[in-house]
Design a protein around this motif. Structure first.
Motif, PDB file in Angstrom:
ATOM      1  N   THR A  44       0.849  -1.186   0.000  1.00  0.00           N
ATOM      2  CA  THR A  44       0.000   0.000   0.000  1.00  0.00           C
ATOM      3  C   THR A  44       0.891   1.245   0.000  1.00  0.00           C
ATOM      4  O   THR A  44       2.066   1.186   0.374  1.00  0.00           O
ATOM      5  CB  THR A  44      -0.901   0.035   1.240  1.00  0.00           C
ATOM      6  OG1 THR A  44      -0.068   0.212   2.401  1.00  0.00           O
ATOM      7  CG2 THR A  44      -1.702  -1.253   1.385  1.00  0.00           C
ATOM      8  N   PRO A  45       0.355   2.401  -0.403  1.00  0.00           N
ATOM      9  CA  PRO A  45       1.157   3.632  -0.323  1.00  0.00           C
ATOM     10  C   PRO A  45       1.688   3.899   1.086  1.00  0.00           C
ATOM     11  O   PRO A  45       2.825   4.355   1.239  1.00  0.00           O
ATOM     12  CB  PRO A  45       0.171   4.710  -0.773  1.00  0.00           C
ATOM     13  CG  PRO A  45      -0.737   3.994  -1.721  1.00  0.00           C
ATOM     14  CD  PRO A  45      -0.919   2.627  -1.114  1.00  0.00           C
ATOM     15  N   ALA A  62       2.038   9.185   2.303  1.00  0.00           N
ATOM     16  CA  ALA A  62       1.425   8.164   1.453  1.00  0.00           C
ATOM     17  C   ALA A  62       0.778   8.783   0.218  1.00  0.00           C
ATOM     18  O   ALA A  62       0.755   8.162  -0.851  1.00  0.00           O
ATOM     19  CB  ALA A  62       0.390   7.375   2.254  1.00  0.00           C
ATOM     20  N   ILE A  65       2.685   8.927  -3.119  1.00  0.00           N
ATOM     21  CA  ILE A  65       3.046   7.652  -3.734  1.00  0.00           C
ATOM     22  C   ILE A  65       1.848   7.122  -4.511  1.00  0.00           C
ATOM     23  O   ILE A  65       0.732   7.077  -3.992  1.00  0.00           O
ATOM     24  CB  ILE A  65       3.483   6.640  -2.661  1.00  0.00           C
ATOM     25  CG1 ILE A  65       4.761   7.138  -1.967  1.00  0.00           C
ATOM     26  CG2 ILE A  65       3.698   5.259  -3.258  1.00  0.00           C
ATOM     27  CD1 ILE A  65       4.986   6.553  -0.606  1.00  0.00           C
ATOM     28  N   THR A  67       0.783   3.755  -6.681  1.00  0.00           N
ATOM     29  CA  THR A  67       1.125   2.397  -7.076  1.00  0.00           C
ATOM     30  C   THR A  67       0.228   1.939  -8.223  1.00  0.00           C
ATOM     31  O   THR A  67      -0.856   2.489  -8.451  1.00  0.00           O
ATOM     32  CB  THR A  67       0.956   1.416  -5.907  1.00  0.00           C
ATOM     33  OG1 THR A  67      -0.445   1.245  -5.637  1.00  0.00           O
ATOM     34  CG2 THR A  67       1.647   1.919  -4.643  1.00  0.00           C
ATOM     35  N   GLU A  70      -3.275   1.069  -6.842  1.00  0.00           N
ATOM     36  CA  GLU A  70      -4.169   2.228  -6.717  1.00  0.00           C
ATOM     37  C   GLU A  70      -4.743   2.628  -8.069  1.00  0.00           C
ATOM     38  O   GLU A  70      -5.945   2.884  -8.200  1.00  0.00           O
ATOM     39  CB  GLU A  70      -3.384   3.421  -6.173  1.00  0.00           C
ATOM     40  CG  GLU A  70      -3.366   3.630  -4.704  1.00  0.00           C
ATOM     41  CD  GLU A  70      -2.815   5.014  -4.424  1.00  0.00           C
ATOM     42  OE1 GLU A  70      -3.578   5.852  -3.933  1.00  0.00           O
ATOM     43  OE2 GLU A  70      -1.637   5.251  -4.725  1.00  0.00           O
TER      44      GLU A  70
END
Length: 264
Positions: A44-45, A62, A65, A67, A70
């Motif tokens: 996760t972020p 977070a 970031i 990903t 996400e």
């Protein structure tokens, strides 16, 4: 104003080893709009931010970031709000992102989502291909990487990436997956949305010519390659791929180049 997109593994660190000049480079980038983006869907972020903090990268939230997990969940929500999904691999990062936006359903899934990491076996492959062939579920891959770098007991090794794990589903169904991560455009588009930046504003910094550099170049972004990851200094440039605006051996060298170009 310039905005930076930064890959992490192979750019900022190898395993738990921070690469030379990385902390100093991130401190410089902090003055600008910036986002850390990764094809890796497994964390996760918040987990990524905690990992960066443990390495001495300070004040990275977070929210800074993005990903592929996400981005995948966001894209699925745009295709079908309240979607149902069956996910293979991807770790906690993918499963958390999908569960926050949709509902897990092994019988009525709208999407079969494949990410790197443990989870692919005969049973999950069977479930996924039947959802695609019988239910009309769409195949989605978090990222196209054939392999990813890993470090165990101080030794470098390669693990199968999202592309390698998606391939059996494509072979069994004849359906090509929608791919979210680099070099495809979706992750880049969502990064620009978050930064409120245009492609002309952005500089993508990465270590992989075929994903970081090729993908960003296709979006008309400026690109910077650091040969501190999977692509070594002595490697010849791959035929057919666009060359980066900056080609350096490390972030320390890139800092000098950016200072000379009045970017820093």
């Amino acid at each position: 104003m310039t905005a930076f997109l930064l890959d992490m593994d192979g750019v900022l660190y190898h395993g738990k080893q921070v690469l030379p000049g990385a902390r100093e480079f991130v401190a410089q980038v902090a003055r600008f709009r910036h986002l850390f983006i990764t094809n890796n869907p497994t964390r996760t972020p918040a987990m990524v931010a905690d990992r960066l903090a443990e390495m001495g990268f300070v004040d990275i939230a977070a929210e800074q970031i993005l990903t592929s997990a996400e981005a995948t969940a966001r894209w699925l929500s745009r295709q079908k709000p309240g979607f149902r999904y069956f996910a293979v691999g991807g770790g906690e990062g993918l499963h958390q992102a999908l569960s926050q936006a949709g509902t897990k359903d092994e019988e009525l899934a709208d999407f079969v989502v494949v990410g790197e990491g443990p989870g692919l076996d005969y049973d999950t492959l069977t479930t996924g291909i039947n959802l695609i062939l019988s239910r009309g579920a769409q195949l989605v891959s978090t990222n196209p990487d054939a392999s990813v770098d890993a470090w165990r007991n101080g030794k470098h090794l390669l693990l199968p990436g999202g592309g390698a794990l998606t391939a059996p589903f494509e072979a069994a169904t004849g359906q090509k997956a929608v791919v979210i991560g680099k070099p495809e455009k979706l992750l880049f588009e969502m990064a620009m949305e978050r930064l409120a930046a245009s492609s002309g504003d952005c500089i993508m910094i990465g270590d992989r010519p075929e994903t970081d550099i090729a993908g960003a170049a296709a979006m008309n972004m400026r690109t910077a390659l650091v040969r501190s990851g999977c692509f070594p200094v002595e490697a010849p440039w791959p035929s057919g791929l666009p060359r980066p605006n900056w080609d350096t051996g490390s972030l320390a060298e890139l800092t000098t180049a950016f200072e000379a170009a009045a970017i820093f």
